[in-house]
Design a protein around this motif. Structure first.
Motif, PDB file in Angstrom:
ATOM      1  N   ALA A  29       0.810  -1.216   0.000  1.00  0.00           N
ATOM      2  CA  ALA A  29       0.000   0.000   0.000  1.00  0.00           C
ATOM      3  C   ALA A  29       0.843   1.267   0.000  1.00  0.00           C
ATOM      4  O   ALA A  29       0.490   2.250   0.630  1.00  0.00           O
ATOM      5  N   ARG A  30       1.929   1.258  -0.702  1.00  0.00           N
ATOM      6  CA  ARG A  30       2.773   2.455  -0.825  1.00  0.00           C
ATOM      7  C   ARG A  30       2.939   2.766  -2.309  1.00  0.00           C
ATOM      8  O   ARG A  30       3.432   1.926  -3.059  1.00  0.00           O
ATOM      9  N   GLU A  31       2.521   3.947  -2.678  1.00  0.00           N
ATOM     10  CA  GLU A  31       2.687   4.394  -4.052  1.00  0.00           C
ATOM     11  C   GLU A  31       2.702   5.902  -4.071  1.00  0.00           C
ATOM     12  O   GLU A  31       2.335   6.548  -3.096  1.00  0.00           O
ATOM     13  N   GLN A  32       3.145   6.472  -5.178  1.00  0.00           N
ATOM     14  CA  GLN A  32       3.173   7.917  -5.331  1.00  0.00           C
ATOM     15  C   GLN A  32       2.493   8.262  -6.639  1.00  0.00           C
ATOM     16  O   GLN A  32       2.781   7.659  -7.681  1.00  0.00           O
ATOM     17  N   LEU A  33       1.573   9.220  -6.605  1.00  0.00           N
ATOM     18  CA  LEU A  33       0.900   9.687  -7.799  1.00  0.00           C
ATOM     19  C   LEU A  33       1.136  11.188  -7.917  1.00  0.00           C
ATOM     20  O   LEU A  33       0.933  11.921  -6.946  1.00  0.00           O
ATOM     21  N   ARG A  34       1.592  11.605  -9.082  1.00  0.00           N
ATOM     22  CA  ARG A  34       1.822  13.025  -9.344  1.00  0.00           C
ATOM     23  C   ARG A  34       1.044  13.428 -10.585  1.00  0.00           C
ATOM     24  O   ARG A  34       0.960  12.660 -11.543  1.00  0.00           O
ATOM     25  N   TRP A  35       0.464  14.616 -10.555  1.00  0.00           N
ATOM     26  CA  TRP A  35      -0.241  15.177 -11.700  1.00  0.00           C
ATOM     27  C   TRP A  35       0.658  16.188 -12.407  1.00  0.00           C
ATOM     28  O   TRP A  35       1.375  16.946 -11.763  1.00  0.00           O
ATOM     29  N   PHE A  36       0.567  16.204 -13.731  1.00  0.00           N
ATOM     30  CA  PHE A  36       1.298  17.164 -14.551  1.00  0.00           C
ATOM     31  C   PHE A  36       0.324  17.820 -15.525  1.00  0.00           C
ATOM     32  O   PHE A  36      -0.632  17.178 -15.977  1.00  0.00           O
ATOM     33  N   GLN A  40       4.720  20.706 -16.443  1.00  0.00           N
ATOM     34  CA  GLN A  40       4.750  21.270 -15.094  1.00  0.00           C
ATOM     35  C   GLN A  40       4.006  20.374 -14.105  1.00  0.00           C
ATOM     36  O   GLN A  40       2.843  20.023 -14.307  1.00  0.00           O
ATOM     37  N   GLU A  41       4.703  20.011 -13.017  1.00  0.00           N
ATOM     38  CA  GLU A  41       4.051  19.227 -11.963  1.00  0.00           C
ATOM     39  C   GLU A  41       3.112  20.128 -11.180  1.00  0.00           C
ATOM     40  O   GLU A  41       3.442  21.263 -10.849  1.00  0.00           O
ATOM     41  N   LEU A  42       1.931  19.618 -10.919  1.00  0.00           N
ATOM     42  CA  LEU A  42       0.918  20.363 -10.175  1.00  0.00           C
ATOM     43  C   LEU A  42       0.825  19.801  -8.770  1.00  0.00           C
ATOM     44  O   LEU A  42       0.410  18.663  -8.580  1.00  0.00           O
ATOM     45  N   SER A  43       1.231  20.595  -7.792  1.00  0.00           N
ATOM     46  CA  SER A  43       1.154  20.117  -6.413  1.00  0.00           C
ATOM     47  C   SER A  43      -0.088  20.663  -5.719  1.00  0.00           C
ATOM     48  O   SER A  43      -0.626  20.034  -4.816  1.00  0.00           O
ATOM     49  N   GLY A  44      -0.555  21.825  -6.146  1.00  0.00           N
ATOM     50  CA  GLY A  44      -1.796  22.364  -5.620  1.00  0.00           C
ATOM     51  C   GLY A  44      -2.958  21.842  -6.443  1.00  0.00           C
ATOM     52  O   GLY A  44      -2.777  21.203  -7.477  1.00  0.00           O
ATOM     53  N   HIS A  45      -4.157  22.086  -6.015  1.00  0.00           N
ATOM     54  CA  HIS A  45      -5.363  21.677  -6.737  1.00  0.00           C
ATOM     55  C   HIS A  45      -5.493  20.164  -6.868  1.00  0.00           C
ATOM     56  O   HIS A  45      -6.151  19.675  -7.782  1.00  0.00           O
ATOM     57  N   VAL A  46      -4.833  19.411  -6.004  1.00  0.00           N
ATOM     58  CA  VAL A  46      -4.884  17.952  -6.044  1.00  0.00           C
ATOM     59  C   VAL A  46      -5.543  17.462  -4.764  1.00  0.00           C
ATOM     60  O   VAL A  46      -5.135  17.833  -3.668  1.00  0.00           O
ATOM     61  N   LEU A  65      -7.729  16.049  -9.857  1.00  0.00           N
ATOM     62  CA  LEU A  65      -7.048  17.291 -10.205  1.00  0.00           C
ATOM     63  C   LEU A  65      -8.137  18.343 -10.370  1.00  0.00           C
ATOM     64  O   LEU A  65      -8.950  18.264 -11.291  1.00  0.00           O
ATOM     65  N   GLU A  66      -8.182  19.320  -9.468  1.00  0.00           N
ATOM     66  CA  GLU A  66      -9.260  20.311  -9.466  1.00  0.00           C
ATOM     67  C   GLU A  66      -8.984  21.464 -10.425  1.00  0.00           C
ATOM     68  O   GLU A  66      -9.136  22.631 -10.090  1.00  0.00           O
ATOM     69  N   ILE A  67      -8.574  21.126 -11.624  1.00  0.00           N
ATOM     70  CA  ILE A  67      -8.367  22.097 -12.697  1.00  0.00           C
ATOM     71  C   ILE A  67      -8.979  21.494 -13.948  1.00  0.00           C
ATOM     72  O   ILE A  67      -8.682  20.354 -14.301  1.00  0.00           O
ATOM     73  N   SER A  68      -9.840  22.252 -14.612  1.00  0.00           N
ATOM     74  CA  SER A  68     -10.425  21.755 -15.855  1.00  0.00           C
ATOM     75  C   SER A  68      -9.352  21.673 -16.934  1.00  0.00           C
ATOM     76  O   SER A  68      -8.485  22.549 -17.010  1.00  0.00           O
ATOM     77  N   PRO A  69      -9.384  20.635 -17.755  1.00  0.00           N
ATOM     78  CA  PRO A  69      -8.409  20.522 -18.848  1.00  0.00           C
ATOM     79  C   PRO A  69      -8.523  21.713 -19.791  1.00  0.00           C
ATOM     80  O   PRO A  69      -9.608  22.242 -20.024  1.00  0.00           O
ATOM     81  N   THR A  74      -1.882  18.999 -22.354  1.00  0.00           N
ATOM     82  CA  THR A  74      -2.090  17.635 -21.881  1.00  0.00           C
ATOM     83  C   THR A  74      -1.971  17.567 -20.366  1.00  0.00           C
ATOM     84  O   THR A  74      -1.026  18.083 -19.789  1.00  0.00           O
ATOM     85  N   SER A  75      -2.965  16.939 -19.743  1.00  0.00           N
ATOM     86  CA  SER A  75      -2.870  16.616 -18.317  1.00  0.00           C
ATOM     87  C   SER A  75      -2.492  15.148 -18.224  1.00  0.00           C
ATOM     88  O   SER A  75      -2.969  14.325 -19.006  1.00  0.00           O
ATOM     89  N   SER A  76      -1.623  14.831 -17.292  1.00  0.00           N
ATOM     90  CA  SER A  76      -1.234  13.431 -17.140  1.00  0.00           C
ATOM     91  C   SER A  76      -0.983  13.116 -15.674  1.00  0.00           C
ATOM     92  O   SER A  76      -0.645  13.989 -14.882  1.00  0.00           O
ATOM     93  N   SER A  77      -1.200  11.864 -15.358  1.00  0.00           N
ATOM     94  CA  SER A  77      -0.872  11.388 -14.015  1.00  0.00           C
ATOM     95  C   SER A  77       0.298  10.419 -14.148  1.00  0.00           C
ATOM     96  O   SER A  77       0.427   9.720 -15.150  1.00  0.00           O
ATOM     97  N   GLN A  78       1.135  10.402 -13.147  1.00  0.00           N
ATOM     98  CA  GLN A  78       2.291   9.511 -13.134  1.00  0.00           C
ATOM     99  C   GLN A  78       2.300   8.752 -11.821  1.00  0.00           C
ATOM    100  O   GLN A  78       2.306   9.352 -10.752  1.00  0.00           O
ATOM    101  N   VAL A  79       2.276   7.431 -11.911  1.00  0.00           N
ATOM    102  CA  VAL A  79       2.237   6.564 -10.731  1.00  0.00           C
ATOM    103  C   VAL A  79       3.577   5.856 -10.591  1.00  0.00           C
ATOM    104  O   VAL A  79       4.092   5.290 -11.554  1.00  0.00           O
TER     105      VAL A  79
END
Length: 92
Positions: A29-36, A40-46, A65-69, A74-79
């Motif tokens: 149960a350990r993982e990291q998800l980042r939105w881009f 640009q990595e988005l740390s806010g609005h997540v 991700l609380e930002i409309s596309p 391109t919006s992307s998630s990275q796991v």
């Protein structure tokens, strides 16, 4: 883990909705998800749920991700997870 992105309606954001990344069936149960957005990595609005156990030793996580596309961006998630040789990306 399996990863998918869907668009969910937002009461706080105008437009088509916000991207939701679903990460399913991962163990441990350990993982990291980042939105881009673009490069640009988005740390806010997540907004993320806690990691939820499925009852079969696997887990799930939902990250919004609380930002409309935006058109043309391109919006992307990275796991990142120990079971993956390299990060897994999904684009919207």
């Amino acid at each position: 883990p399996s990863v998918s992105i869907s668009l969910v309606p937002s009461s706080s954001q105008p437009g088509p909705g916000c991207p939701l990344c679903s990460v399913m069936d991962f163990c441990p149960a350990r993982e990291q998800l980042r939105w881009f957005q673009g490069q640009q990595e988005l740390s806010g609005h997540v907004v993320a749920t806690d990691i939820v156990p499925n009852g079969d030793w696997t887990h799930q996580l939902l990250v919004l991700l609380e930002i409309s596309p935006r058109y043309g961006v391109t919006s992307s998630s990275q796991v990142e997870h120990i079971s993956l040789e390299q990060p897994l990306s999904r684009h919207w």
